[in-house]
Design a protein around this motif. Structure first.
Motif, PDB file in Angstrom:
ATOM      1  N   UNK A 128       6.630   0.563   7.603  1.00 38.64           N
ATOM      2  CA  UNK A 128       6.443  -0.465   8.747  1.00 38.64           C
ATOM      3  C   UNK A 128       5.517  -0.044   9.823  1.00 38.64           C
ATOM      4  N   UNK A 129       5.452   1.031  10.052  1.00 47.72           N
ATOM      5  CA  UNK A 129       4.298   1.686  11.203  1.00 47.72           C
ATOM      6  C   UNK A 129       3.170   1.741  10.833  1.00 47.72           C
ATOM      7  N   UNK A 130       2.787   1.844   9.366  1.00 45.35           N
ATOM      8  CA  UNK A 130       1.428   1.634   8.819  1.00 45.35           C
ATOM      9  C   UNK A 130       1.157   0.233   8.900  1.00 45.35           C
ATOM     10  N   UNK A 131       1.841  -0.695   8.685  1.00 40.93           N
ATOM     11  CA  UNK A 131       1.554  -2.040   8.356  1.00 40.93           C
ATOM     12  C   UNK A 131       1.240  -2.479   9.868  1.00 40.93           C
ATOM     13  N   UNK A 132       2.074  -2.191  10.810  1.00 37.59           N
ATOM     14  CA  UNK A 132       1.873  -2.636  12.162  1.00 37.59           C
ATOM     15  C   UNK A 132       0.636  -2.114  12.684  1.00 37.59           C
ATOM     16  N   UNK A 133       0.249  -0.867  12.263  1.00 36.85           N
ATOM     17  CA  UNK A 133      -0.966  -0.244  12.786  1.00 36.85           C
ATOM     18  C   UNK A 133      -2.087  -0.871  12.161  1.00 36.85           C
ATOM     19  N   UNK A 134      -2.096  -1.418  11.003  1.00 37.25           N
ATOM     20  CA  UNK A 134      -3.254  -2.180  10.294  1.00 37.25           C
ATOM     21  C   UNK A 134      -3.133  -3.533  11.030  1.00 37.25           C
ATOM     22  N   UNK A 135      -2.252  -4.150  11.252  1.00 36.43           N
ATOM     23  CA  UNK A 135      -2.232  -5.611  11.889  1.00 36.43           C
ATOM     24  C   UNK A 135      -2.700  -5.443  13.283  1.00 36.43           C
ATOM     25  N   UNK A 136      -2.532  -4.244  14.115  1.00 37.31           N
ATOM     26  CA  UNK A 136      -3.309  -3.927  15.304  1.00 37.31           C
ATOM     27  C   UNK A 136      -4.795  -3.684  15.166  1.00 37.31           C
ATOM     28  N   UNK A 137      -5.020  -2.916  13.915  1.00 35.85           N
ATOM     29  CA  UNK A 137      -6.447  -2.574  14.009  1.00 35.85           C
ATOM     30  C   UNK A 137      -7.353  -3.905  13.520  1.00 35.85           C
ATOM     31  N   UNK A 138      -6.558  -5.124  12.996  1.00 38.20           N
ATOM     32  CA  UNK A 138      -7.233  -6.364  12.743  1.00 38.20           C
ATOM     33  C   UNK A 138      -7.363  -7.302  14.051  1.00 38.20           C
ATOM     34  N   UNK A 139      -6.566  -6.475  14.912  1.00 39.52           N
ATOM     35  CA  UNK A 139      -7.017  -7.138  16.236  1.00 39.52           C
ATOM     36  C   UNK A 139      -8.031  -6.673  17.105  1.00 39.52           C
ATOM     37  N   UNK A 140      -8.466  -5.678  16.501  1.00 36.31           N
ATOM     38  CA  UNK A 140      -9.672  -5.023  17.158  1.00 36.31           C
ATOM     39  C   UNK A 140      -9.251  -3.781  17.928  1.00 36.31           C
ATOM     40  N   UNK A 141      -7.941  -3.244  17.664  1.00 41.37           N
ATOM     41  CA  UNK A 141      -7.653  -1.916  18.408  1.00 41.37           C
ATOM     42  C   UNK A 141      -8.296  -0.765  17.656  1.00 41.37           C
ATOM     43  N   UNK A 142      -8.739   0.142  18.193  1.00 44.81           N
ATOM     44  CA  UNK A 142      -9.175   1.118  17.465  1.00 44.81           C
ATOM     45  C   UNK A 142      -8.523   2.355  17.335  1.00 44.81           C
ATOM     46  N   UNK A 143      -8.698   3.210  16.535  1.00 48.60           N
ATOM     47  CA  UNK A 143      -7.791   4.447  16.114  1.00 48.60           C
ATOM     48  C   UNK A 143      -8.214   5.536  17.223  1.00 48.60           C
ATOM     49  N   UNK A 144      -7.185   6.413  17.602  1.00 49.39           N
ATOM     50  CA  UNK A 144      -5.971   6.607  16.964  1.00 49.39           C
ATOM     51  C   UNK A 144      -4.807   5.475  17.906  1.00 49.39           C
ATOM     52  N   UNK A 145      -5.289   4.766  18.844  1.00 52.13           N
ATOM     53  CA  UNK A 145      -4.674   4.066  19.663  1.00 52.13           C
ATOM     54  C   UNK A 145      -3.747   3.015  18.669  1.00 52.13           C
ATOM     55  N   UNK A 146      -4.085   2.592  17.862  1.00 49.19           N
ATOM     56  CA  UNK A 146      -3.508   1.576  16.821  1.00 49.19           C
ATOM     57  C   UNK A 146      -2.125   2.256  16.270  1.00 49.19           C
ATOM     58  N   UNK A 147      -2.459   3.464  15.676  1.00 53.18           N
ATOM     59  CA  UNK A 147      -1.470   4.376  15.066  1.00 53.18           C
ATOM     60  C   UNK A 147      -0.603   4.667  16.039  1.00 53.18           C
ATOM     61  N   UNK A 148      -0.874   5.111  17.289  1.00 52.27           N
ATOM     62  CA  UNK A 148       0.111   5.630  18.398  1.00 52.27           C
ATOM     63  C   UNK A 148       0.780   4.541  19.018  1.00 52.27           C
ATOM     64  N   UNK A 149       0.256   3.210  18.903  1.00 51.45           N
ATOM     65  CA  UNK A 149       1.149   2.254  19.589  1.00 51.45           C
ATOM     66  C   UNK A 149       2.102   1.798  18.538  1.00 51.45           C
TER      67      UNK A 149
END
Lengths: 191, 191
Positions: A128-149
């Motif tokens: 779930x965490x990985x999928x959530x991070x991926x969804x955030x990235x699609x919103x334009x959130x950069x790494x590692x912020x997406x994974x951390x969030x």
DNA sequence: CCAATGATGTCAGTGACTGTCATCAGGCTA
DNA sequence: TAGCCTGATGACAGTCACTGACATCATTGG
């Protein structure tokens, strides 16, 4: 009319049902796959055609959960900050569990009673965490912020869910999630 | 002199060594416990007397890791805020991995290549998180703040460690941890 | 009516893990 | 020194999760 042919319909559902019952009655370890299959009117071999292993039968629903989570993130207003989109997503997922109420608690009791199942649950949360991070990235959130969030969001969900399960009264899961998230903000803010 | 009696000394160490070698040579799934035991000059039965299962042989060191983490939290100045004590702890653990360098990367390659091993790794991280939360509670941190700080800290470590492993150059793990932690603070702060 | 498809049954494995008992070194005590 | 206890190991049989290969049979499309 209906397909009432050689086989009863919904084999997978019957296996899920039989497995949950037996895990509740005798415990996970004391239940063999052969017994589950027999109760469902099928064979052991067929069980493994529907589920990768003896544990997966309890986690079939996590795919749906993941979709909800990802959709909720995608549906958050563009203006929402990463953590706000994450918060909205886990709160909406919380509402899902709120509905299932009794079922969620029974399932969780089975999982809590066995180490192998808790292990598998961690995998599902990580997924779930990985999928959530991926969804955030699609919103334009950069790494590692997406994974951390995402990790932070799942951590909040995990802890809030645990508190909700152990509550005797019917507290509101979404509220607990909101409170836990505020606690996290306070803690990471340094005070 | 030495105990050179019936058995060679350090059976557990020989099993760990043999297992890591074989997992690297043929992969985890293609290695049987009987083969590991044979290379270590022991029998399969003895393997299971030292390790609960085929996976645990790779995670024996996590006990030491946990002690370091807990001690680091206990040694943090009383004045340190929960998240600061947590940060100090995971940074000091980062330094440990920094030393092991090459070994850490080899081990991680084996784990990354297999789903069952990644699953077990999640358990170890969850155990670390629980121990960290407990250590924070002993400092007087209340729930759910203790658990949330611990989960957040482990999440930061997980992500920082992943970045460190994938770095080609010999970047400093402690630095990456510090940076990731700052990113988390920024993200949870809402912007 | 026939052929392709798909879900299931049957059967024979492999290998992880466990229970049980035998064996044998070192140490303790009489 | 003999006798005994303890601890680590070997030997062996057994259970059960999981897999591969092939047979069976209802449904579907032609």
């Amino acid at each position: 009319m209906q397909g009432m042919g050689r086989w009863e319909p919904n084999a997978r559902g019957r296996l899920e049902q039989a497995a949950l019952e037996l895990y509740l009655e005798r415990g996970f370890e004391q239940t063999t796959v052969a017994e589950i299959a027999k109760r469902a009117g099928l064979t052991e071999r067929t069980f493994f055609r529907h589920f990768a292993d003896k544990r997966e039968v309890l986690f079939w629903g996590s795919g749906t959960l993941q979709e909800h989570l990802v959709n909720a993130v995608a549906d958050a207003p563009e203006s929402a900050a990463p953590m706000d989109a994450t918060a909205a997503a886990i709160e909406s997922v919380g509402a899902l569990f709120q509905e299932r109420g009794e079922n969620a608690r029974r399932r969780q009791a089975v999982i809590a009673a066995n180490a192998e199942l808790r292990e598998r649950e961690l995998v599902k949360l990580a997924t779930l965490s990985a999928a959530l991070a991926e969804a955030l990235r699609r919103r334009g959130v950069a790494e590692p912020a997406a994974s951390l969030a995402a990790e932070a969001g799942i951590a909040v969900f995990k802890i809030a869910f645990g508190r909700w399960i152990s509550e005797t009264g019917g507290a509101d899961l979404s509220s607990i999630i909101r409170e836990s998230l505020d606690e996290l903000k306070a803690v990471t803010a340094g005070r």
